[in-house]
Design an enzyme around this catalytic site. Structure first.
Site, PDB file in Angstrom:
ATOM      1  N   CYS A  20       0.818  -1.212   0.000  1.00 31.78           N
ATOM      2  CA  CYS A  20       0.000   0.000   0.000  1.00 31.78           C
ATOM      3  C   CYS A  20       0.857   1.270   0.000  1.00 31.78           C
ATOM      4  O   CYS A  20       0.717   2.127  -0.869  1.00 31.78           O
ATOM      5  CB  CYS A  20      -0.942  -0.029   1.197  1.00 31.78           C
ATOM      6  SG  CYS A  20      -1.731   1.534   1.575  1.00 31.78           S
ATOM      7  N   CYS A  23       1.171   3.820   4.886  1.00 33.30           N
ATOM      8  CA  CYS A  23       1.798   3.855   6.211  1.00 33.30           C
ATOM      9  C   CYS A  23       3.259   3.446   6.077  1.00 33.30           C
ATOM     10  O   CYS A  23       3.564   2.493   5.391  1.00 33.30           O
ATOM     11  CB  CYS A  23       1.119   2.859   7.142  1.00 33.30           C
ATOM     12  SG  CYS A  23      -0.581   3.256   7.519  1.00 33.30           S
ATOM     13  N   CYS A  97      -8.863  -0.861   6.918  1.00 32.80           N
ATOM     14  CA  CYS A  97      -7.569  -0.204   7.093  1.00 32.80           C
ATOM     15  C   CYS A  97      -7.394   0.066   8.590  1.00 32.80           C
ATOM     16  O   CYS A  97      -8.352   0.459   9.259  1.00 32.80           O
ATOM     17  CB  CYS A  97      -7.573   1.101   6.300  1.00 32.80           C
ATOM     18  SG  CYS A  97      -6.212   2.202   6.686  1.00 32.80           S
ATOM     19  N   GLN A 221      -9.052  18.503  10.530  1.00 38.14           N
ATOM     20  CA  GLN A 221      -7.990  17.615  10.999  1.00 38.14           C
ATOM     21  C   GLN A 221      -8.503  16.171  11.003  1.00 38.14           C
ATOM     22  O   GLN A 221      -9.625  15.922  11.443  1.00 38.14           O
ATOM     23  CB  GLN A 221      -7.561  18.017  12.414  1.00 38.14           C
ATOM     24  CG  GLN A 221      -6.948  19.406  12.517  1.00 38.14           C
ATOM     25  CD  GLN A 221      -5.508  19.465  12.036  1.00 38.14           C
ATOM     26  OE1 GLN A 221      -4.900  18.443  11.723  1.00 38.14           O
ATOM     27  NE2 GLN A 221      -4.962  20.654  11.957  1.00 38.14           N
ATOM     28  N   TYR A 250      -3.491  30.889   8.560  1.00 37.53           N
ATOM     29  CA  TYR A 250      -3.759  29.595   7.926  1.00 37.53           C
ATOM     30  C   TYR A 250      -4.833  28.886   8.756  1.00 37.53           C
ATOM     31  O   TYR A 250      -4.654  27.752   9.201  1.00 37.53           O
ATOM     32  CB  TYR A 250      -2.494  28.734   7.851  1.00 37.53           C
ATOM     33  CG  TYR A 250      -1.282  29.430   7.257  1.00 37.53           C
ATOM     34  CD1 TYR A 250      -1.051  29.412   5.883  1.00 37.53           C
ATOM     35  CD2 TYR A 250      -0.360  30.094   8.075  1.00 37.53           C
ATOM     36  CE1 TYR A 250       0.068  30.034   5.338  1.00 37.53           C
ATOM     37  CE2 TYR A 250       0.753  30.719   7.540  1.00 37.53           C
ATOM     38  CZ  TYR A 250       0.966  30.687   6.170  1.00 37.53           C
ATOM     39  OH  TYR A 250       2.080  31.293   5.647  1.00 37.53           O
ATOM     40  N   GLU A 271      -7.336  32.981   5.931  1.00 40.13           N
ATOM     41  CA  GLU A 271      -7.355  31.694   5.227  1.00 40.13           C
ATOM     42  C   GLU A 271      -7.553  31.946   3.724  1.00 40.13           C
ATOM     43  O   GLU A 271      -8.353  32.779   3.330  1.00 40.13           O
ATOM     44  CB  GLU A 271      -8.484  30.831   5.806  1.00 40.13           C
ATOM     45  CG  GLU A 271      -8.894  29.631   4.993  1.00 40.13           C
ATOM     46  CD  GLU A 271      -7.799  28.599   4.787  1.00 40.13           C
ATOM     47  OE1 GLU A 271      -7.070  28.275   5.743  1.00 40.13           O
ATOM     48  OE2 GLU A 271      -7.661  28.125   3.637  1.00 40.13           O
ATOM     49  N   ASP A 319      -0.373  27.983  11.471  1.00 39.43           N
ATOM     50  CA  ASP A 319      -0.489  26.544  11.211  1.00 39.43           C
ATOM     51  C   ASP A 319      -0.491  26.326   9.701  1.00 39.43           C
ATOM     52  O   ASP A 319      -1.509  25.976   9.114  1.00 39.43           O
ATOM     53  CB  ASP A 319      -1.800  26.037  11.857  1.00 39.43           C
ATOM     54  CG  ASP A 319      -1.998  24.546  11.698  1.00 39.43           C
ATOM     55  OD1 ASP A 319      -1.038  23.846  11.314  1.00 39.43           O
ATOM     56  OD2 ASP A 319      -3.124  24.073  11.958  1.00 39.43           O
ATOM     57  N   CYS A 346       2.965  20.619  10.512  1.00 41.08           N
ATOM     58  CA  CYS A 346       2.822  19.189  10.214  1.00 41.08           C
ATOM     59  C   CYS A 346       4.032  18.697   9.428  1.00 41.08           C
ATOM     60  O   CYS A 346       4.024  17.585   8.920  1.00 41.08           O
ATOM     61  CB  CYS A 346       1.525  18.934   9.450  1.00 41.08           C
ATOM     62  SG  CYS A 346       1.379  19.897   7.953  1.00 41.08           S
TER      63      CYS A 346
HETATM   64  N1  SAH Z   1      -5.449  25.679  11.353  1.00 45.25           N
HETATM   65  C1  SAH Z   1      -6.358  24.818  10.650  1.00 45.25           C
HETATM   66  C2  SAH Z   1      -5.913  24.448   9.225  1.00 45.25           C
HETATM   67  C3  SAH Z   1      -4.486  24.081   9.035  1.00 45.25           C
HETATM   68  S1  SAH Z   1      -4.130  23.395   7.447  1.00 45.25           S
HETATM   69  C4  SAH Z   1      -6.666  23.582  11.454  1.00 45.25           C
HETATM   70  O1  SAH Z   1      -6.016  23.293  12.455  1.00 45.25           O
HETATM   71  O2  SAH Z   1      -7.607  22.872  11.120  1.00 45.25           O
HETATM   72  C5  SAH Z   1      -3.424  24.740   6.598  1.00 45.25           C
HETATM   73  C6  SAH Z   1      -4.435  25.715   6.032  1.00 45.25           C
HETATM   74  O3  SAH Z   1      -3.687  26.745   5.356  1.00 45.25           O
HETATM   75  C7  SAH Z   1      -5.386  25.147   5.005  1.00 45.25           C
HETATM   76  O4  SAH Z   1      -6.708  25.457   5.400  1.00 45.25           O
HETATM   77  C8  SAH Z   1      -5.039  25.892   3.697  1.00 45.25           C
HETATM   78  O5  SAH Z   1      -6.150  26.149   2.880  1.00 45.25           O
HETATM   79  C9  SAH Z   1      -4.443  27.173   4.226  1.00 45.25           C
HETATM   80  N2  SAH Z   1      -3.520  27.878   3.327  1.00 45.25           N
HETATM   81  C10 SAH Z   1      -2.638  27.355   2.444  1.00 45.25           C
HETATM   82  N3  SAH Z   1      -1.923  28.310   1.856  1.00 45.25           N
HETATM   83  C11 SAH Z   1      -2.348  29.496   2.384  1.00 45.25           C
HETATM   84  C12 SAH Z   1      -1.971  30.862   2.180  1.00 45.25           C
HETATM   85  N4  SAH Z   1      -1.021  31.173   1.314  1.00 45.25           N
HETATM   86  N5  SAH Z   1      -2.595  31.811   2.895  1.00 45.25           N
HETATM   87  C13 SAH Z   1      -3.573  31.465   3.798  1.00 45.25           C
HETATM   88  N6  SAH Z   1      -3.959  30.209   4.024  1.00 45.25           N
HETATM   89  C14 SAH Z   1      -3.371  29.231   3.322  1.00 45.25           C
END
Ligand code: SAH
Length: 389
Positions: A20, A23, A97, A221, A250, A271, A319, A346
């Site tokens: 797969c 993982c 899975c 998430q 973000y 966002e 984030d 991440c």
């Molecule tokens: N903080 C949120 C999402 C994190 S994922 C949580 O914990 O659920 C990262 C996010 O960044 C995504 O939603 C993606 O759409 C956004 N993103 C990606 N590039 C970006 C940019 N240039 N400016 C603003 N947001 C962006």
């Protein structure tokens, strides 16, 4: 799956781990997985500060709230469902899975078994014949709600009503079913056209005391249990006093900002993705959160505008996606002079790159805490606190 394979799953051994590719460390005991990830984070980030022990997951199986199955024919012309072999368009047949919510996999197997009696064929990307391409299932951990997205490669869905009745008779636990049309040759699962076939077209789930709407295309998430652990860690290290104005950069559908809104005076979320931004606004309304303001913009552009207007904030929570942040974002952020930066990442590699930049510009790392959001895989999430020198 054969009985032997089913028994392997019961013993928490994945029968397809080698083929797969989804993982990377599933074949190892959880303690070993953790030890590998800990060393990796230390290698990349240990130069900035001592790295805390990884916050582990109590039960590191069946945690994903989003499962995607792809449908295909095997060599004997039997319908199979499973996961794309990493980097290919070859489907690895699997009934269960070790990462997926078990309720989701049961529904996927039922759908696969129903296809023959409805004379429905899996969609073939090359010949563009057949119907069913993917089934994507999202589950609410606390709400128990289940959304089934049927991705079809045709604009018509023959015997749709009968199929739906059979599916809902067999699985009354399903909350909503959405049909998604994807006729393109693409590795994207979802296409542009969507039609709600049953229920509301979205599900809701709860993180802490806040309810969030999850539509087929919303980012959410994938490990809800560890998401609370992660956000709690971010709240703890930020140690807000209550009078702060903070940026949630973000912000996705607004989860972090809305949860932190109880601890500060004002949250400004930014966002880029339009759907996520719209969901964020809905979520704030749904929860009656009054001190959160969302902006639909590129985060770097937004920070530059704030810097140009000489605005300041007390803290930035960021984030970014796996690619990390940008020099433009970081330059603008340091000129806004937040006292604290909470960086949630991440991807420790892009985190290392960005920390190098931020620490050259008047900030020091105060803590590094990895959280295992993705047991079985080699991914790891990290929360870093930086303060202004
Ligand atoms: N903080 C949120 C999402 C994190 S994922 C949580 O914990 O659920 C990262 C996010 O960044 C995504 O939603 C993606 O759409 C956004 N993103 C990606 N590039 C970006 C940019 N240039 N400016 C603003 N947001 C962006």
């Amino acid at each position: 799956m054969t009985t032997e394979q089913q028994n392997q799953v019961k013993r928490r051994h994945c029968p397809v781990v080698k083929v797969c590719g989804g993982c990377q460390v599933q074949h190892l005991a959880y303690e070993q997985q953790i030890s590998i990830k800990q060393k990796n984070v230390e290698k990349l980030l240990g130069g900035f500060h001592q790295v805390d022990p990884i916050i582990q997951m109590n039960d590191p199986y069946f945690y994903r709230n989003k499962s995607t199955a792809t449908f295909a024919m095997d060599k004997k012309r039997k319908v199979i469902s499973g996961i794309y072999q990493k980097g290919t368009h070859q489907v690895v047949s699997i009934d269960q899975c070790l990462l997926h919510d078990e309720r989701a996999d049961r529904i996927i197997v039922s759908i696969r078994d129903m296809l023959a009696s409805f004379k429905m064929k899996p969609y073939d990307e090359d010949t563009k014949k057949g119907l069913l391409r993917h089934v994507q299932i999202r589950t609410g951990k606390k709400s128990g709600q289940i959304m089934v997205v049927l991705v079809i490669g045709s604009t018509v869905f023959p015997s749709r009503k009968k199929f739906m009745k059979a599916l809902l008779d067999k699985h009354p636990e399903i909350s909503t079913v959405v049909m998604n049309v994807n006729t393109k040759k693409t590795s994207m699962v979802l296409g542009d056209r969507e039609q709600v076939l049953y229920g509301k077209g979205f599900i809701e789930d709860t993180l802490f005391d806040k309810v969030f709407r999850i539509s087929p295309k919303s980012f959410y998430q994938v490990n809800p249990v560890q998401t609370e652990v992660l956000y709690q860690k971010a709240i703890d290290v930020a140690n807000f006093k209550g009078n702060e104005t903070i940026i949630d950069a973000y912000c996705g559908i607004g989860t972090i900002g809305m949860i932190m809104s109880d601890y500060v005076k004002k949250v400004i979320g930014v966002e880029l993705n339009r759907n996520a931004f719209k969901d964020a606004i809905q979520n704030a309304k749904r929860n009656g959160t009054k001190n959160v303001y969302f902006h639909h913009q590129d985060a770097s552009e937004f920070m530059q505008q704030m810097a140009a207007k000489k605005e300041t904030v007390d803290a930035v929570v960021m984030d970014p996606p796996r690619a990390g942040s940008t020099k433009l974002f970081i330059n603008a952020m340091v000129s806004i002079k937040p006292k604290k930066i909470v960086y949630i990442s991440c991807n420790p590699e892009t985190l290392q790159r960005d920390l190098q930049d931020i620490t050259k510009k008047g900030y020091e790392v105060k803590s590094i805490t990895p959280v295992d959001m993705f047991p079985g895989t080699d991914h790891i999430e990290t929360v870093v606190l930086l303060t202004k020198k």
